[in-house]
Design a protein around this motif. Structure first.
Motif, mmCIF file in Angstrom:
data_model
loop_
_atom_site.group_PDB
_atom_site.id
_atom_site.type_symbol
_atom_site.label_atom_id
_atom_site.label_comp_id
_atom_site.label_asym_id
_atom_site.label_seq_id
_atom_site.Cartn_x
_atom_site.Cartn_y
_atom_site.Cartn_z
ATOM 1 N N ARG A 177 0.850 -1.201 0.000
ATOM 2 C CA ARG A 177 0.000 0.000 0.000
ATOM 3 C C ARG A 177 0.876 1.238 0.000
ATOM 4 N N THR A 178 0.595 2.169 -0.910
ATOM 5 C CA THR A 178 1.424 3.377 -0.984
ATOM 6 C C THR A 178 0.656 4.660 -0.731
ATOM 7 N N ALA A 179 -0.663 4.672 -0.958
ATOM 8 C CA ALA A 179 -1.417 5.916 -0.767
ATOM 9 C C ALA A 179 -2.898 5.610 -0.632
ATOM 10 N N THR A 180 -3.600 6.504 0.051
ATOM 11 C CA THR A 180 -5.059 6.450 0.115
ATOM 12 C C THR A 180 -5.603 7.349 -0.980
ATOM 13 N N LEU A 181 -6.576 6.856 -1.725
ATOM 14 C CA LEU A 181 -7.164 7.644 -2.804
ATOM 15 C C LEU A 181 -8.457 8.292 -2.309
ATOM 16 N N SER A 182 -9.582 7.647 -2.538
ATOM 17 C CA SER A 182 -10.857 8.203 -2.076
ATOM 18 C C SER A 182 -11.883 7.088 -1.988
ATOM 19 N N ARG A 183 -12.951 7.343 -1.235
ATOM 20 C CA ARG A 183 -14.056 6.397 -1.083
ATOM 21 C C ARG A 183 -13.566 4.985 -0.737
ATOM 22 N N GLY A 184 -12.579 4.914 0.165
ATOM 23 C CA GLY A 184 -12.099 3.620 0.611
ATOM 24 C C GLY A 184 -11.120 2.946 -0.326
ATOM 25 N N ARG A 185 -10.759 3.603 -1.409
ATOM 26 C CA ARG A 185 -9.811 3.025 -2.360
ATOM 27 C C ARG A 185 -8.384 3.429 -1.998
ATOM 28 N N VAL A 186 -7.458 2.522 -2.285
ATOM 29 C CA VAL A 186 -6.052 2.777 -2.016
ATOM 30 C C VAL A 186 -5.235 2.435 -3.252
ATOM 31 N N LEU A 187 -4.031 2.967 -3.312
ATOM 32 C CA LEU A 187 -3.106 2.640 -4.388
ATOM 33 C C LEU A 187 -2.103 1.630 -3.864
ATOM 34 N N VAL A 188 -1.945 0.525 -4.600
ATOM 35 C CA VAL A 188 -0.972 -0.497 -4.231
ATOM 36 C C VAL A 188 -0.057 -0.759 -5.422
ATOM 37 N N VAL A 189 1.164 -1.186 -5.138
ATOM 38 C CA VAL A 189 2.127 -1.463 -6.213
ATOM 39 C C VAL A 189 2.873 -2.751 -5.918
ATOM 40 N N ARG A 190 3.338 -3.370 -6.990
ATOM 41 C CA ARG A 190 4.232 -4.523 -6.864
ATOM 42 C C ARG A 190 5.280 -4.432 -7.960
#
Length: 199
Positions: A177-190
């Motif tokens: 997990r790298t960041a919170t976006l909006s409406r419960g969504r998050v940004l994840v990376v691999r």
């Protein structure tokens, strides 16, 4: 014993793509075109136009997604491919502000959609599709995969909103997990190894 397999969405598998997109949720009406068009264009298209757009995209290649099969029956779908081809991502301010990757970097791939037919839910198809999507991206030479799942640990979420995938599934497959976006969504990376591109 149930056998789950995955295949690239080629035009020869068009009927299977359509079967996997139906059977629950908004997949049939959306045709998984939402990630690749602007909101204005989305509002202006009909179901038939979206289906034709997906048909043309698959026919032109490379495959924009994968189909999951349960005992040989098409049962689920994942959209995974270069982020630059999924233009809605690039136009989403929260994502553009949160990502550490250049928006024009073709080596960054994105997972933007899952669909699983109702009768096949609870069988682990999302997990299988994500695992296959990671492998597909790696073999295609992707350097990194982003995704924008829902964190279901807080609040309530409509089942139709879960097409983004759930945070827990991504974390279980090596995403961070790298960041919170909006409406419960998050940004994840691999990060990936990035093998030679597939034909």
């Amino acid at each position: 014993m149930t056998t789950i397999t995955t295949e690239r969405a080629t035009i020869e598998r068009w009927d299977d793509v359509q079967h996997s997109l139906s059977g629950g949720g908004d997949g049939r009406s959306c045709q998984c075109i939402w990630p690749v068009v602007s909101n204005k264009d989305w509002q202006a298209t009909t179901f038939e136009q979206r289906r034709e757009m997906l048909h043309d995209e698959i026919e032109a290649g490379p495959a924009p997604g994968l189909v999951a099969y349960v005992d040989g029956e098409a049962a689920g779908w994942i959209r995974v491919g270069p982020r630059t081809a999924q233009t809605r991502i690039l136009r989403t301010r929260a994502i553009a502000a949160a990502t550490a990757e250049a928006l024009d970097d073709d080596s960054v791939w994105a997972v933007t959609c899952f669909v699983v037919r109702r009768e096949h839910r609870g069988k682990g198809l999302t997990t299988q599709l994500l695992r296959a999507g990671i492998d597909y991206a790696e073999k295609a030479g992707a350097r990194l995969i982003e995704a924008y799942p829902i964190d279901t640990s807080e609040g309530t979420h409509r089942s139709n909103d879960l097409f983004h995938g759930t945070l827990s599934v991504f974390l279980d497959h090596g995403f961070r997990r790298t960041a919170t976006l909006s409406r419960g969504r998050v940004l994840v990376v691999r990060e990936l190894k990035g093998d030679a591109a597939i034909a």
